[in-house]
Design a protein around this motif. Structure first.
Motif, PDB file in Angstrom:
ATOM      1  N   VAL A 183       0.842  -1.293   0.156  1.00 54.20           N
ATOM      2  CA  VAL A 183       0.156  -0.125   0.115  1.00 54.20           C
ATOM      3  C   VAL A 183       0.764   1.223   0.028  1.00 54.20           C
ATOM      4  O   VAL A 183       0.629   2.163  -0.725  1.00 54.20           O
ATOM      5  CB  VAL A 183      -1.043   0.118   1.280  1.00 54.20           C
ATOM      6  CG1 VAL A 183      -1.807   1.324   1.409  1.00 54.20           C
ATOM      7  CG2 VAL A 183      -1.951  -1.129   1.193  1.00 54.20           C
ATOM      8  N   ALA A 186       2.399   1.765  -3.438  1.00 47.88           N
ATOM      9  CA  ALA A 186       1.350   2.342  -4.256  1.00 47.88           C
ATOM     10  C   ALA A 186       1.307   3.709  -4.137  1.00 47.88           C
ATOM     11  O   ALA A 186       1.165   4.587  -5.180  1.00 47.88           O
ATOM     12  CB  ALA A 186       0.068   1.656  -4.076  1.00 47.88           C
ATOM     13  N   LEU A 187       1.041   4.202  -2.966  1.00 44.99           N
ATOM     14  CA  LEU A 187       1.015   5.917  -2.414  1.00 44.99           C
ATOM     15  C   LEU A 187       2.044   6.467  -2.993  1.00 44.99           C
ATOM     16  O   LEU A 187       2.028   7.642  -3.606  1.00 44.99           O
ATOM     17  CB  LEU A 187       0.503   5.801  -1.065  1.00 44.99           C
ATOM     18  CG  LEU A 187      -0.532   5.304  -0.677  1.00 44.99           C
ATOM     19  CD1 LEU A 187      -0.554   5.404   0.822  1.00 44.99           C
ATOM     20  CD2 LEU A 187      -1.823   6.125  -1.250  1.00 44.99           C
ATOM     21  N   ALA A 190       2.388   6.859  -6.890  1.00 44.73           N
ATOM     22  CA  ALA A 190       1.013   8.033  -7.305  1.00 44.73           C
ATOM     23  C   ALA A 190       1.794   9.335  -7.034  1.00 44.73           C
ATOM     24  O   ALA A 190       1.463  10.410  -7.913  1.00 44.73           O
ATOM     25  CB  ALA A 190      -0.129   7.757  -6.526  1.00 44.73           C
ATOM     26  N   LEU A 223      -7.044  10.408  -8.807  1.00 50.21           N
ATOM     27  CA  LEU A 223      -6.290   9.341  -8.050  1.00 50.21           C
ATOM     28  C   LEU A 223      -6.986   9.196  -6.683  1.00 50.21           C
ATOM     29  O   LEU A 223      -6.989   8.007  -6.194  1.00 50.21           O
ATOM     30  CB  LEU A 223      -4.966   9.563  -8.016  1.00 50.21           C
ATOM     31  CG  LEU A 223      -3.913   9.471  -9.511  1.00 50.21           C
ATOM     32  CD1 LEU A 223      -2.424   9.760  -9.016  1.00 50.21           C
ATOM     33  CD2 LEU A 223      -4.159   8.123  -9.799  1.00 50.21           C
ATOM     34  N   VAL A 224      -7.494  10.308  -6.032  1.00 51.15           N
ATOM     35  CA  VAL A 224      -8.139  10.211  -4.696  1.00 51.15           C
ATOM     36  C   VAL A 224      -9.280   9.375  -4.766  1.00 51.15           C
ATOM     37  O   VAL A 224      -9.506   8.626  -3.999  1.00 51.15           O
ATOM     38  CB  VAL A 224      -8.359  11.733  -4.428  1.00 51.15           C
ATOM     39  CG1 VAL A 224      -9.269  11.537  -2.851  1.00 51.15           C
ATOM     40  CG2 VAL A 224      -6.899  12.278  -3.907  1.00 51.15           C
ATOM     41  N   GLY A 227      -8.493   5.915  -5.598  1.00 50.15           N
ATOM     42  CA  GLY A 227      -7.870   5.324  -4.247  1.00 50.15           C
ATOM     43  C   GLY A 227      -8.861   4.892  -3.362  1.00 50.15           C
ATOM     44  O   GLY A 227      -8.809   3.755  -2.644  1.00 50.15           O
ATOM     45  N   GLY A 231      -9.361   1.353  -2.151  1.00 50.79           N
ATOM     46  CA  GLY A 231      -9.054   1.195  -0.761  1.00 50.79           C
ATOM     47  C   GLY A 231     -10.420   0.616   0.010  1.00 50.79           C
ATOM     48  O   GLY A 231      -9.766  -0.207   0.924  1.00 50.79           O
TER      49      GLY A 231
END
Length: 398
Positions: A183, A186-187, A190, A223-224, A227, A231
């Motif tokens: 995780v 991945a963040l 981005a 992306l938010v 995500g 998520g």
């Protein structure tokens, strides 16, 4: 039929609860039941511990993680506090000495060397911060495992101590760390993508910089949203890793399937609990900080430094409150994931029936196995299944 067995017309004798107290001579005390229910009347499922053994209503789902903390406060809050303290101490141990050395070097540097020293300091600081970040990842993953075990065992009526929770969570620590690293990576990818867009656009022209910032903001918003969706779909991975002994890929697939049809319910629960925790944190911390600032202004309106003691005390109190609230927040959010996981398995896989059978068999002294294993694990296969929540049951029991 025994004098202590009640039978409705056309019904069968009432079976005493496994945990019912016995009268002298081994007979079950009939007073534990109270008046017998009418024939055919619905009786609620048992609630041996934290959660009722039935699909949860939204209110129960929302407040169950807070009840987890209240039901077994010392091990749960203690675990969250340990995580917060380890992260804070690790960060302070890295940052304070480094900044002290860096400031000393910059004060004694010539004007020609100052830029080089400053650049090296920034680069070294970024590399050094990987240490507390790595420690934070490990302890956060461990807390997830601890709270999953606490919710699962608490639902069965068990109340584990600090050491027992940590020992059980330690069995699955490496997959949990792997998932947390995944995780985090991945963040990081981005964020790096957005920064690169701005840097490349800035290298073209000032107009390109403005365009790059606009593109980065729009892409960031997209992306938010993406995500948040992914998520929620993968939010149950830690619970699957711990309770079903699954690998990361299998846990991701299981979480994705379990949340099918329940996305908005899961999202709403996670969002509301996060809002509640954030509001509570601000209500507690912000007034303390504001009062300290006002006192400093009243005592030292000209800024001569006479209110330094008030500033230091306010800062220390604020940090302590932040640690305590951070521990509560981490515990509740980790427990919420486990509660949602159990609720979805009750709804989609009949886990509530499996848990009822487990509680009844264990109370009667029969061998039992892990009720939280994947559905296929409950199919008789000729051998018993070891359980962290009891002894071992025969393979013919289902």
């Amino acid at each position: 039929m025994s004098d202590h067995e009640w039978q409705a017309p056309g019904g069968s004798p009432q079976t005493p609860r496994p945990d019912a107290p016995s009268a002298p001579g081994g007979a079950v005390d009939p007073g534990v039941y109270g008046p017998p229910p009418p024939h055919g009347a619905w009786t609620p499922p048992p609630k041996p511990g934290l959660l009722p053994l039935r699909p949860l209503g939204f209110g129960t789902l929302l407040w169950a993680p807070f009840r987890t903390l209240r039901r077994n406060p010392a091990p749960t809050f203690g675990s969250g506090l340990v995580v917060q303290l380890v992260s804070a101490v690790a960060t302070a141990a890295v940052v304070v000495p480094f900044l002290t050395v860096a400031i000393t070097r910059l004060e004694g540097a010539t004007e020609a060397d100052a830029d080089a020293i400053l650049s090296g300091t920034v680069g070294g600081f970024l590399l050094l911060m990987l240490v507390p970040i790595a420690i934070s990842i490990v302890v956060s993953a461990f807390l997830q495992g601890v709270m999953v075990v606490e919710v699962a065992s608490g639902t069965l009526g068990d109340r584990l101590g600090f050491g027992a929770l940590w020992r059980r969570a330690a069995r699955r620590i490496w997959p949990l760390i792997g998932w947390t690293l995944f995780v985090g990576a991945a963040l990081l990818v981005a964020l790096t993508l957005l920064v690169l867009i701005v840097i490349l656009a800035a290298s073209i022209s000032p107009i390109g910089l403005a365009v790059g910032i606009t593109v980065a903001v729009l892409l960031g918003l997209g992306l938010v949203v993406l995500g948040a969706w992914i998520g929620v779909k993968l939010s149950l991975v830690p619970s699957v890793i711990v309770l079903e002994q699954a690998g990361i890929r299998t846990a991701m697939a299981r979480s994705w399937r379990l949340t099918d049809g329940f996305y908005w319910r899961t999202f709403g629960t996670l969002f509301l609990v996060a809002v509640i925790l954030n509001l509570a944190a601000n209500v507690v911390v912000q007034p303390v900080s504001l009062v300290g600032t006002l006192l400093a202004v009243i005592v030292d309106p000209t800024g001569t430094g006479s209110a330094l003691t008030i500033t230091i005390v306010t800062t220390v109190v604020t940090l302590i409150l932040s640690l305590l609230i951070g521990a509560i927040t981490a515990v509740v959010q980790a427990a919420l994931i486990a509660v949602i996981y159990i609720d979805l398995r009750m709804r989609k896989e009949g886990l509530d029936l499996e848990l009822e059978r487990h509680v009844e068999a264990r109370g009667a002294g029969l061998p039992v196995a892990d009720p939280y294993g994947p559905p296929a694990a409950h199919v008789p296969s000729g051998a018993g299944t070891p359980s962290p929540f009891g002894s071992e049951r025969p393979a013919t029991w289902s």
